[in-house]
Design a protein around this motif. Structure first.
Motif, PDB file in Angstrom:
ATOM      1  N   GLU A  97       0.822  -1.206   0.000  1.00  0.00           N
ATOM      2  CA  GLU A  97       0.000   0.000   0.000  1.00  0.00           C
ATOM      3  C   GLU A  97       0.861   1.264   0.000  1.00  0.00           C
ATOM      4  OE1 GLU A  97      -3.636   2.133   2.413  1.00  0.00           O
ATOM      5  OE2 GLU A  97      -2.861   0.249   3.143  1.00  0.00           O
ATOM      6  N   ASN A  98       0.717   2.063  -1.069  1.00  0.00           N
ATOM      7  CA  ASN A  98       1.408   3.343  -1.247  1.00  0.00           C
ATOM      8  C   ASN A  98       2.924   3.244  -1.407  1.00  0.00           C
ATOM      9  OD1 ASN A  98      -1.077   4.585  -1.109  1.00  0.00           O
ATOM     10  ND2 ASN A  98      -0.868   5.180   1.016  1.00  0.00           N
ATOM     11  N   ASN A  99       3.474   2.052  -1.553  1.00  0.00           N
ATOM     12  CA  ASN A  99       4.918   1.867  -1.725  1.00  0.00           C
ATOM     13  C   ASN A  99       5.213   1.239  -3.077  1.00  0.00           C
ATOM     14  OD1 ASN A  99       6.132   2.677   0.902  1.00  0.00           O
ATOM     15  ND2 ASN A  99       4.685   1.158   1.634  1.00  0.00           N
ATOM     16  N   TYR A 100       6.181   1.829  -3.766  1.00  0.00           N
ATOM     17  CA  TYR A 100       6.567   1.401  -5.108  1.00  0.00           C
ATOM     18  C   TYR A 100       8.054   1.122  -5.120  1.00  0.00           C
ATOM     19  CZ  TYR A 100       2.044   3.403  -6.195  1.00  0.00           C
ATOM     20  OH  TYR A 100       0.710   3.670  -6.214  1.00  0.00           O
ATOM     21  N   SER A 115      18.659   3.245  -9.224  1.00  0.00           N
ATOM     22  CA  SER A 115      17.496   2.459  -8.825  1.00  0.00           C
ATOM     23  C   SER A 115      16.517   3.429  -8.196  1.00  0.00           C
ATOM     24  CB  SER A 115      17.886   1.382  -7.813  1.00  0.00           C
ATOM     25  OG  SER A 115      18.760   0.455  -8.409  1.00  0.00           O
ATOM     26  N   ALA A 116      15.218   3.108  -8.272  1.00  0.00           N
ATOM     27  CA  ALA A 116      14.220   4.040  -7.741  1.00  0.00           C
ATOM     28  C   ALA A 116      13.145   3.316  -6.960  1.00  0.00           C
ATOM     29  CB  ALA A 116      13.589   4.827  -8.890  1.00  0.00           C
ATOM     30  N   LYS A 117      12.721   3.974  -5.915  1.00  0.00           N
ATOM     31  CA  LYS A 117      11.545   3.535  -5.176  1.00  0.00           C
ATOM     32  C   LYS A 117      10.776   4.784  -4.788  1.00  0.00           C
ATOM     33  CE  LYS A 117      13.496   3.051  -0.515  1.00  0.00           C
ATOM     34  NZ  LYS A 117      13.638   2.085   0.571  1.00  0.00           N
ATOM     35  N   ALA A 118       9.520   4.619  -4.426  1.00  0.00           N
ATOM     36  CA  ALA A 118       8.688   5.785  -4.118  1.00  0.00           C
ATOM     37  C   ALA A 118       7.660   5.433  -3.062  1.00  0.00           C
ATOM     38  CB  ALA A 118       7.994   6.280  -5.393  1.00  0.00           C
ATOM     39  N   GLY A 124      -2.491  11.045  -1.161  1.00  0.00           N
ATOM     40  CA  GLY A 124      -2.291  10.813  -2.583  1.00  0.00           C
ATOM     41  C   GLY A 124      -1.791  12.034  -3.329  1.00  0.00           C
ATOM     42  N   LYS A 125      -1.346  13.064  -2.591  1.00  0.00           N
ATOM     43  CA  LYS A 125      -0.948  14.315  -3.230  1.00  0.00           C
ATOM     44  C   LYS A 125       0.560  14.544  -3.266  1.00  0.00           C
ATOM     45  CE  LYS A 125      -5.315  16.475  -2.374  1.00  0.00           C
ATOM     46  NZ  LYS A 125      -6.057  17.645  -2.073  1.00  0.00           N
ATOM     47  N   ARG A 126       1.317  13.760  -2.513  1.00  0.00           N
ATOM     48  CA  ARG A 126       2.775  13.914  -2.504  1.00  0.00           C
ATOM     49  C   ARG A 126       3.418  12.549  -2.705  1.00  0.00           C
ATOM     50  NH1 ARG A 126       4.975  18.777  -0.708  1.00  0.00           N
ATOM     51  NH2 ARG A 126       3.396  20.201   0.048  1.00  0.00           N
ATOM     52  N   LEU A 127       4.375  12.534  -3.613  1.00  0.00           N
ATOM     53  CA  LEU A 127       5.114  11.317  -3.912  1.00  0.00           C
ATOM     54  C   LEU A 127       6.574  11.586  -3.562  1.00  0.00           C
ATOM     55  CD1 LEU A 127       4.912   8.482  -5.317  1.00  0.00           C
ATOM     56  CD2 LEU A 127       5.615   9.648  -7.414  1.00  0.00           C
ATOM     57  N   THR A 128       7.123  10.791  -2.656  1.00  0.00           N
ATOM     58  CA  THR A 128       8.532  10.920  -2.315  1.00  0.00           C
ATOM     59  C   THR A 128       9.273   9.852  -3.093  1.00  0.00           C
ATOM     60  OG1 THR A 128       7.990  11.728  -0.109  1.00  0.00           O
ATOM     61  CG2 THR A 128      10.229  10.924  -0.449  1.00  0.00           C
ATOM     62  N   TYR A 132      18.823   5.844  -5.891  1.00  0.00           N
ATOM     63  CA  TYR A 132      19.989   5.362  -5.157  1.00  0.00           C
ATOM     64  C   TYR A 132      20.799   4.372  -5.994  1.00  0.00           C
ATOM     65  CZ  TYR A 132      16.912   1.366  -4.363  1.00  0.00           C
ATOM     66  OH  TYR A 132      16.071   0.298  -4.541  1.00  0.00           O
ATOM     67  N   MET A 133      22.036   4.186  -5.586  1.00  0.00           N
ATOM     68  CA  MET A 133      22.907   3.161  -6.171  1.00  0.00           C
ATOM     69  C   MET A 133      23.246   2.188  -5.059  1.00  0.00           C
ATOM     70  SD  MET A 133      25.549   5.128  -8.603  1.00  0.00           S
ATOM     71  CE  MET A 133      25.079   5.640 -10.220  1.00  0.00           C
ATOM     72  N   GLY A 134      23.033   0.921  -5.304  1.00  0.00           N
ATOM     73  CA  GLY A 134      23.330  -0.086  -4.285  1.00  0.00           C
ATOM     74  C   GLY A 134      22.210  -0.191  -3.268  1.00  0.00           C
ATOM     75  N   ILE A 135      22.380   0.482  -2.120  1.00  0.00           N
ATOM     76  CA  ILE A 135      21.354   0.445  -1.082  1.00  0.00           C
ATOM     77  C   ILE A 135      20.682   1.814  -0.976  1.00  0.00           C
ATOM     78  CG2 ILE A 135      22.448  -1.407   0.235  1.00  0.00           C
ATOM     79  CD1 ILE A 135      23.519   0.739   2.143  1.00  0.00           C
ATOM     80  N   SER A 136      19.398   1.795  -0.623  1.00  0.00           N
ATOM     81  CA  SER A 136      18.641   3.054  -0.636  1.00  0.00           C
ATOM     82  C   SER A 136      19.073   4.036   0.444  1.00  0.00           C
ATOM     83  CB  SER A 136      17.144   2.794  -0.552  1.00  0.00           C
ATOM     84  OG  SER A 136      16.739   2.541   0.749  1.00  0.00           O
ATOM     85  N   ALA A 137      19.796   3.564   1.457  1.00  0.00           N
ATOM     86  CA  ALA A 137      20.281   4.475   2.494  1.00  0.00           C
ATOM     87  C   ALA A 137      21.283   5.473   1.908  1.00  0.00           C
ATOM     88  CB  ALA A 137      20.927   3.690   3.630  1.00  0.00           C
ATOM     89  N   ILE A 138      21.921   5.080   0.810  1.00  0.00           N
ATOM     90  CA  ILE A 138      22.870   5.965   0.134  1.00  0.00           C
ATOM     91  C   ILE A 138      22.184   6.449  -1.142  1.00  0.00           C
ATOM     92  CG2 ILE A 138      25.151   6.186  -0.885  1.00  0.00           C
ATOM     93  CD1 ILE A 138      25.963   3.737   0.827  1.00  0.00           C
ATOM     94  N   GLY A 139      21.454   7.530  -1.016  1.00  0.00           N
ATOM     95  CA  GLY A 139      20.720   8.047  -2.153  1.00  0.00           C
ATOM     96  C   GLY A 139      20.164   9.433  -1.863  1.00  0.00           C
ATOM     97  N   ARG A 140      19.265   9.865  -2.729  1.00  0.00           N
ATOM     98  CA  ARG A 140      18.656  11.187  -2.614  1.00  0.00           C
ATOM     99  C   ARG A 140      17.153  11.064  -2.830  1.00  0.00           C
ATOM    100  NH1 ARG A 140      21.232  15.299  -6.738  1.00  0.00           N
ATOM    101  NH2 ARG A 140      19.175  16.175  -6.878  1.00  0.00           N
ATOM    102  N   SER A 141      16.396  11.850  -2.101  1.00  0.00           N
ATOM    103  CA  SER A 141      14.949  11.839  -2.250  1.00  0.00           C
ATOM    104  C   SER A 141      14.459  13.176  -2.783  1.00  0.00           C
ATOM    105  CB  SER A 141      14.265  11.572  -0.910  1.00  0.00           C
ATOM    106  OG  SER A 141      14.548  10.279  -0.457  1.00  0.00           O
ATOM    107  N   GLN A 142      13.414  13.113  -3.595  1.00  0.00           N
ATOM    108  CA  GLN A 142      12.728  14.304  -4.073  1.00  0.00           C
ATOM    109  C   GLN A 142      11.249  14.138  -3.783  1.00  0.00           C
ATOM    110  OE1 GLN A 142      13.305  14.883  -8.281  1.00  0.00           O
ATOM    111  NE2 GLN A 142      15.123  16.107  -7.962  1.00  0.00           N
TER     112      GLN A 142
END
Length: 147
Positions: A97-100, A115-118, A124-128, A132-142
């Motif tokens: 639910e709500n995770n991609y 790699s991307a996840k959201a 339903g109005k904001r998508l984070t 990331y490369m490798g593991i998602s802890a090392i990445g950037r969010s928008q």
């Protein structure tokens, strides 16, 4: 009989509203995580395989910034492709639910593919979106805001 019809229609309305809240298809305003300003309008569409693809449909003008027109440092098949109209996100799938997850996103300004996840917020109005490369802890969010 009228009360049963009212209950059934109310339940149907609730289900359709809930389905919309979980669906990320539509137009989104991409917000730059560093400056907090709008970068582009992105249109997300769902394909026959239940995966999502996102395309840049408008580049937002920003003071003091001349937008790059083509993806110069990008790998094939993106090399020298116009940024406007480019599919920048592919393969994103609803996993809970709500995770991609499972997507790939390209930064057309650097040519890097991540790699991307959201995660869609409860309204339903904001998508984070997290790249990331490798593991998602090392990445950037928008954060993208539904239009």
């Amino acid at each position: 009989m009228k009360s049963k019809l009212l209950i059934a229609s109310t339940f149907g309305l609730f289900l359709s509203a809930n389905a919309f809240a979980n669906d990320i298809a539509g137009k989104w305003l991409q917000i730059d995580d560093k400056t907090g300003t709008s970068k582009a309008v992105i249109e997300i569409r769902k394909d026959a395989k239940d995966t999502y693809t996102a395309q840049i449909v408008k580049i937002t003008p920003r003071p003091g910034y001349t937008p790059q027109e083509k993806c110069k440092d990008c790998p094939a098949p993106y090399t020298n492709q116009p940024i406007l109209g480019m599919d920048v996100l592919k393969g994103l799938k609803l996993v809970s639910e709500n995770n991609y997850d499972g997507g790939k996103i390209i930064d057309p300004l650097t040519g890097k593919i991540y790699s991307a996840k959201a995660r869609l917020n409860s309204t339903g109005k904001r998508l984070t979106l997290r790249g990331y490369m490798g593991i998602s802890a090392i990445g950037r969010s928008q954060t993208w805001i539904r239009q």
